[in-house]
Design an enzyme around this catalytic site. Structure first.
Site, PDB file in Angstrom:
ATOM      1  N   TRP A  95       0.791  -1.218   0.000  1.00 37.22           N
ATOM      2  CA  TRP A  95       0.000   0.000   0.000  1.00 37.22           C
ATOM      3  C   TRP A  95       0.831   1.279   0.000  1.00 37.22           C
ATOM      4  O   TRP A  95       0.296   2.357  -0.254  1.00 37.22           O
ATOM      5  CB  TRP A  95      -0.892   0.033   1.243  1.00 37.22           C
ATOM      6  CG  TRP A  95      -0.146  -0.323   2.499  1.00 37.22           C
ATOM      7  CD1 TRP A  95      -0.112  -1.538   3.109  1.00 37.22           C
ATOM      8  CD2 TRP A  95       0.718   0.533   3.267  1.00 37.22           C
ATOM      9  NE1 TRP A  95       0.719  -1.501   4.211  1.00 37.22           N
ATOM     10  CE2 TRP A  95       1.235  -0.243   4.332  1.00 37.22           C
ATOM     11  CE3 TRP A  95       1.101   1.867   3.159  1.00 37.22           C
ATOM     12  CZ2 TRP A  95       2.113   0.279   5.279  1.00 37.22           C
ATOM     13  CZ3 TRP A  95       1.978   2.394   4.097  1.00 37.22           C
ATOM     14  CH2 TRP A  95       2.470   1.596   5.149  1.00 37.22           C
ATOM     15  N   GLU A 193      10.983  -8.076  -3.268  1.00 37.66           N
ATOM     16  CA  GLU A 193      11.516  -6.817  -2.765  1.00 37.66           C
ATOM     17  C   GLU A 193      10.919  -6.646  -1.386  1.00 37.66           C
ATOM     18  O   GLU A 193       9.725  -6.380  -1.249  1.00 37.66           O
ATOM     19  CB  GLU A 193      11.148  -5.659  -3.700  1.00 37.66           C
ATOM     20  CG  GLU A 193      11.899  -4.375  -3.376  1.00 37.66           C
ATOM     21  CD  GLU A 193      11.212  -3.535  -2.334  1.00 37.66           C
ATOM     22  OE1 GLU A 193      11.617  -3.602  -1.136  1.00 37.66           O
ATOM     23  OE2 GLU A 193      10.264  -2.817  -2.670  1.00 37.66           O
ATOM     24  N   CYS A 227      10.593   1.411   2.089  1.00 39.62           N
ATOM     25  CA  CYS A 227      11.586   0.355   2.309  1.00 39.62           C
ATOM     26  C   CYS A 227      13.001   0.890   2.198  1.00 39.62           C
ATOM     27  O   CYS A 227      13.915   0.379   2.858  1.00 39.62           O
ATOM     28  CB  CYS A 227      11.351  -0.804   1.339  1.00 39.62           C
ATOM     29  SG  CYS A 227      11.294  -0.318  -0.393  1.00 39.62           S
TER      30      CYS A 227
END
Length: 425
Positions: A95, A193, A227
């Protein structure tokens, strides 16, 4: 749904014009509505997504050209390596970047001739549905892209379907381990990932004022829910105090509020659950010996905001030391010198991005080569661009997305050798 019969079928006209200047604000507002991204960052994500689609529309064909192999050890034969799509791919996306995460898989793979089934995060259903309309208007053949409102418990069922030939996931380390196990059991190609705990290394000769500006930005864009956010700020002793003082001031100046308001510079988290989880992590870090300092005005009463926090005194003895903090929490670590900075940067289960700040860019490159991660930037936080490969190592996953590396992940590199029938045995 099967692979496209030819990679020439997907439309290659400008994707940028499909987003359109009129639609750009509407697409951006949808991101802000569904996951709380500040409107300026939402518009930037729309632009980035359009750039990626445009990149593959313009360059994709050249990335799939047939390769002729010189035959050095045989008298006969004309060897070619041709690129052919694998078929149906499942794309499992999170998201935090509802458009960008989708297009960095769908853009290259659709152009390569694969077809896409999308399992998006449950809290961004309208962003997911938007892609069905967008790709239809782009001229894709019917069935080339399909958004599925797929519950978690049916993911393995889809991966096991013999028509599905691979799966790409962006998500947590835990989700990646599950999906990788499903794919391995079904003997399907996968790319992952996953999380990151990027090191932001500040050397003694860094331009501290500019470095601090990048540090505040690198840690707090998208409310720190990235990330490749600069999560561990590793600062050498010589400039630590100056850096910390100026970093405090930079974080304190961030303005929380309505993410639709252009004046807001720090968004709420994606949900109250996310904010509560982050609070538990901080409490755990404090219990493990860290010192927490909150900064800025008190968070607004409405919205899943989290008070910007700095953690110092974090050591490897702290159970939280190796965790990823997904939100506006900065871990700042004092180190003796460059050598210790490299050691601390590598002392992580993750290896996604990272950065090194120094006036000596030649030495900066040398330091970057010693950091165990998939991407390192000198004098800039880890960034994402349409024409830069993206991928990590260790528990941050495997495989690449974007550029020629991304488009090749789900391609059959088929060898065709045309040999004279009268060739010697």
């Amino acid at each position: 749904m099967t692979a496209l019969t030819s990679r020439d079928e997907p439309a290659t006209r400008s994707y940028t014009t499909l987003w359109g200047t009129t639609d750009k604000r509407r697409y951006a507002e949808l991101l802000t509505l569904e996951m709380g991204k500040v409107i300026g960052e939402a518009e930037a994500e729309v632009d980035l997504s359009a750039d990626i689609l445009q990149y593959y529309a313009e360059h994709g064909e050249s990335l799939l050209e047939t390769i002729t192999v010189p035959v050095a050890f045989a008298a006969e034969g004309e060897v070619e390596i041709v690129s052919q799509p694998l078929g149906v791919l499942l794309s499992v996306e999170p998201w935090n970047f509802p458009y960008y995460q989708v297009v960095r898989v769908a853009g290259p793979q659709l152009l390569a001739g694969n077809t896409i089934l999308l399992k998006h995060a449950s809290n961004v259903p309208q962003a997911a549905a938007m892609f069905d309309d967008l790709f239809e208007r782009a001229g894709l053949p019917a069935g080339a892209f399909k958004n599925l409102y797929l519950p978690h418990n049916l993911t393995e069922y889809v991966i096991n379907d013999p028509r599905v030939r691979g799966v790409a996931l962006t998500g947590s380390e835990e989700a990646g381990a599950i999906i990788a196990a499903y794919a391995a059991k079904a003997v399907k190609k996968s790319t992952l990932e996953l999380g990151g705990s990027d090191a932001f290394v500040v050397l003694a000769d860094a331009d501290i004022d500019k470095t601090v500006q990048w540090a505040v930005f690198g840690r707090h864009w998208n409310a720190g829910q990235v990330c490749v956010s600069a999560k561990r700020l590793i600062v050498v002793d010589e400039v630590f105090d100056e850096f910390l003082e100026k970093y405090r001031a930079g974080v304190t100046a961030l303005k929380m509020g309505d993410p639709m308001d252009p004046a807001t510079t720090l968004a709420p988290l994606s949900s109250q659950g996310a904010a509560d989880k982050l609070a538990v992590q901080v409490e755990k870090a404090i219990a493990g010996g860290a010192t927490a300092e909150t900064l800025g005005e008190k968070v607004p009463a409405n919205g899943a905001f989290y008070q910007p926090t700095i953690l110092t005194g974090m050591t490897s003895a702290n159970p939280s030391y190796f965790e990823e903090f997904f939100g506006p929490v900065s871990i700042i670590i004092r180190v003796k010198d460059e050598a210790e900075a490299i050691t601390v940067a590598n002392d992580s289960p993750f290896g996604l991005g990272g950065s090194v700040f120094t006036r000596d860019t030649v030495n900066g490159e040398k330091v970057a080569r010693k950091i165990e991660t998939g991407m390192v930037y000198v004098n800039h936080p880890t960034m994402v661009k349409a024409d830069i490969p993206f991928g990590g190592v260790k528990h941050s996953g495997y495989g690449h997305e974007l550029t020629n590396l991304g488009i090749q992940e789900f391609i059959n590199k088929k060898v065709i050798d045309i040999v004279d029938i009268n060739a010697a045995f």
